[in-house]
Design an enzyme around this catalytic site. Structure first.
Site, PDB file in Angstrom:
ATOM      1  N   CYS A   1       0.802  -1.218   0.000  1.00  0.00           N
ATOM      2  CA  CYS A   1       0.000   0.000   0.000  1.00  0.00           C
ATOM      3  C   CYS A   1       0.837   1.271   0.000  1.00  0.00           C
ATOM      4  CB  CYS A   1      -0.939  -0.006   1.203  1.00  0.00           C
ATOM      5  SG  CYS A   1      -1.907  -1.520   1.290  1.00  0.00           S
TER       6      CYS A   1
ATOM      7  N   HIS B   1      -2.910   8.049   6.348  1.00  0.00           N
ATOM      8  CA  HIS B   1      -3.102   6.753   5.697  1.00  0.00           C
ATOM      9  C   HIS B   1      -4.491   6.238   6.053  1.00  0.00           C
ATOM     10  CE1 HIS B   1      -1.881   3.184   3.630  1.00  0.00           C
ATOM     11  NE2 HIS B   1      -2.001   2.408   4.701  1.00  0.00           N
TER      12      HIS B   1
ATOM     13  N   GLU C   1      -1.250   5.081  13.814  1.00  0.00           N
ATOM     14  CA  GLU C   1      -0.953   6.342  13.130  1.00  0.00           C
ATOM     15  C   GLU C   1      -1.241   7.532  14.039  1.00  0.00           C
ATOM     16  OE1 GLU C   1      -1.536   8.503   8.782  1.00  0.00           O
ATOM     17  OE2 GLU C   1      -2.926   6.890   9.353  1.00  0.00           O
TER      18      GLU C   1
ATOM     19  N   LYS D   1      -9.651   7.735   2.391  1.00  0.00           N
ATOM     20  CA  LYS D   1     -10.156   6.370   2.247  1.00  0.00           C
ATOM     21  C   LYS D   1     -11.575   6.222   2.796  1.00  0.00           C
ATOM     22  CE  LYS D   1      -5.573   4.176   2.440  1.00  0.00           C
ATOM     23  NZ  LYS D   1      -4.776   5.408   2.672  1.00  0.00           N
TER      24      LYS D   1
ATOM     25  N   HIS E   1      -9.719   1.750   0.128  1.00  0.00           N
ATOM     26  CA  HIS E   1      -8.264   1.629   0.088  1.00  0.00           C
ATOM     27  C   HIS E   1      -7.853   1.151  -1.298  1.00  0.00           C
ATOM     28  CE1 HIS E   1      -4.224   1.085   1.084  1.00  0.00           C
ATOM     29  NE2 HIS E   1      -4.321   0.472   2.251  1.00  0.00           N
TER      30      HIS E   1
ATOM     31  N   PHE F   1       1.859  -3.255   3.983  1.00  0.00           N
ATOM     32  CA  PHE F   1       2.208  -4.566   4.518  1.00  0.00           C
ATOM     33  C   PHE F   1       3.699  -4.811   4.280  1.00  0.00           C
ATOM     34  CE2 PHE F   1      -2.128  -7.001   4.104  1.00  0.00           C
ATOM     35  CZ  PHE F   1      -2.658  -6.181   5.084  1.00  0.00           C
TER      36      PHE F   1
END
Length: 413
Positions: free
Chosen positions: A164, A304, A315, A336, A341, A400
C-alpha cells in the site's frame, strides 16, 4: 535550499469518486462515498461484499479496444490517469528530450484480475488455452512500460512494489531522480485493480476487510471506534513532476512544490504496524527535515487512515508522539473514508488530493466519523469539508511488510 527544486505540473486520476480530476475533487469536497456493493463478481460466499469500484470508465476513450484487451485493468487506469496528467501539464513530448523524461508507476499486486481469469482457463481447458499475453498483462511493472511506450519517454522507467506504499514510493523515487539530474520530468504515481474473487478471498481470510455489507457507504470509517476493517478500492493516480527551471522555461502552471520525502521500514511484522508507531514517526520526521520544515509548519495531514483497528490507532499515536501538543491543533483526514483503500494506487491518489486541498484551501472530511475512540482523539475533520489555509501538508502511506512513506507538499511561491 535544494539545487534542483521539484514541482508538480500535472495531475490525473481514475477513482471510485470519478474518472477525472474535477469529479474526483467534487466528491472529496462534498463528502461523497464511492463504496457500494460489488458488481464485478458474485461475492455471495464471502464475508465482505462491498468495494470502491471505478464506475463508468471507458478505456476506448484512450486506446483502441483491441489493444486494451491485451492489458489488465490496472494498466487501463494507469494509462488514463497518465494521459490526463500529461495533458494537464501541457507537456509537448515532441518538443522535449525523451531521454530526460521518465516513468515510475507503483503497483502493489499487479494483474490479479488477469491471473484469476487465466488460472481458471488453465484448470478448465488446459495450458494451451492460457493467453500468450498472460505474463505481460500481469506483471506490476507493465503499466509504467505501456505509458513509456505510448509517449516515447526514455528516461528512468520501472515500477515500485511495496504493497500500500507503492504509489507513494514511486512519487519519492521520481523526486529523487530529478534531484539527481537523471531527468527533468518524471511521470509518476500508482495503479491498482484487484476486485476479483481471489484477492477478496485472501483479504477476507486475513480478516482485514469490513463486513458492514448492509451499509456500504458507511463501511469505511477511519478513526471511528466502530471501524471493522478497510474497504478495497481500485483506480490510479498519476502526477507530472518537473524540475522548477524546466517548468518555468516552458511556462507550465505550477500546482505545488514537492518539497520532501521520508522512507522507513518497521522491521517488525508482515502485516501489522509497529505498536510504537516508530516507522511512521521517522518517515514523517525525515520528510519534514528533507523539506527544511518543522512540525509547526504543517497545516494538514492527509492520513493513511485505513479504517482498521491497528493502523488508525498506531498512526494517531505516531502523530501525537512526533507533534506533541501540536497534534491536537493539526487537522487530519482520511480520503479512504470516501473511496476505500486503493492499495498500490492509494498514496498517489491521496497525493493528488493533498495538492487539490492546497489549491482550494479546503480539507476534505473523514466520512463516517461518528463514535469517539479514546485511542484516536485528534481532529479528524469529521463528515464535512473545512475551509483552511494550507501552505504545507504531509501525506502518509504505509504498507504490509512495514513499508512507510511520508511526502511533504508545499504551496508554490
Amino acid at each position: 535550499m535544494r539545487e534542483r527544486r521539484v514541482v508538480v505540473t500535472g495531475i490525473g486520476v481514475v477513482t471510485p469518486l470519478g474518472n477525472d480530476v474535477d469529479s474526483f475533487w467534487q466528491g472529496l469536497y462534498q463528502g461523497v462515498s464511492g463504496v457500494d456493493h460489488i458488481t464485478k463478481f458474485d461475492p455471495e460466499n464471502l464475508p465482505s461484499k462491498i468495494a470502491g469500484e471505478v464506475k463508468g470508465f471507458d478505456i476506448s476513450k484512450y486506446i483502441d479496444p483491441k489493444e486494451a484487451r491485451r492489458m489488465d485493468e490496472f494498466t487501463h487506469y494507469a494509462i488514463a490517469a497518465a494521459d490526463q496528467a500529461i495533458q494537464f501539464s501541457g507537456l509537448n513530448a515532441n518538443q522535449e528530450d525523451p531521454h530526460r523524461i521518465g516513468v515510475i508507476i507503483g503497483c502493489g499486486i499487479g494483474g490479479m484480475i488477469t491471473y484469476h481469469i487465466e488460472h481458471k482457463k488453465l484448470l478448465d481447458k488446459g495450458p494451451k488455452r492460457v493467453s500468450p499475453f498472460f505474463i505481460p498483462m500481469m506483471i506490476p511493472d507493465i503499466a509504467a512500460g505501456h505509458v513509456s511506450i505510448r509517449h516515447g519517454f526514455q528516461g528512468p522507467n520501472y515500477s515500485s512494489v511495496s504493497a500500500c506504499a507503492s504509489g507513494a514510493h514511486a512519487l519519492g523515487l521520481g523526486l529523487m531522480h530529478i534531484e539527481r539530474n537523471d531527468a527533468d520530468v518524471m511521470v509518476v504515481g500508482g495503479a491498482e485493480g484487484v476486485i476479483t474473487e481471489m484477492s477478496f478471498a485472501g483479504f477476507c481470510s486475513a480478516r482485514t476487510l469490513s463486513s458492514r455489507n448492509d451499509e456500504p457507504q458507511r463501511a469505511s470509517r477511519p478513526f471511528d471506534k466502530e471501524r471493522d476493517g478497510f474497504v478495497i478500492g481500485e483506480g490510479a493516480g498519476i502526477v507530472v513532476l518537473e524540475e522548477l527551471s524546466h517548468a518555468k522555461k516552458r511556462g507550465a502552471k505550477i500546482l505545488a512544490e514537492f518539497s520532501g520525502i521520508g522512507f522507513t521500514g518497521d522491521a517488525y511484522h508482515i502485516t501489522a504496524p509497529h505498536s510504537s508507531g516508530d516507522g511512521a514517526i521517522r518517515a514523517m520526521k525525515l520528510a519534514l527535515e528533507d523539506a527544511e520544515a518543522d512540525i509547526g509548519d504543517v497545516d494538514y495531514i492527509n492520513a493513511h487512515g485505513t479504517s482498521t483497528a491497528l493502523n488508525d490507532k498506531t498512526e494517531t499515536l505516531a502523530i501525537k508522539t512526533l507533534f506533541g501538543d501540536r497534534a491536537y491543533k493539526t487537522p487530519i483526514s482520511s480520503n479512504k473514508s470516501m473511496f476505500g483503500h486503493l492499495l498500490g494506487a492509494t498514496g498517489a491518489v491521496e497525493f493528488v488530493a493533498t495538492i487539490l486541498s492546497i489549491q482550494n484551501n479546503v480539507i476534505p472530511p473523514t466520512l463516517n466519523y461518528e463514535n469517539f475512540d479514546p485511542e484516536c482523539d485528534l481532529d479528524y475533520v469529521p463528515n464535512e469539508a473545512r475551509k483552511a489555509t494550507i501552505n504545507l501538508a504531509i501525506s502518509n502511506s504505509f504498507g504490509f511488510g512495514g513499508h512507510n512513506v511520508c511526502a511533504c507538499i508545499k504551496r508554490f511561491c
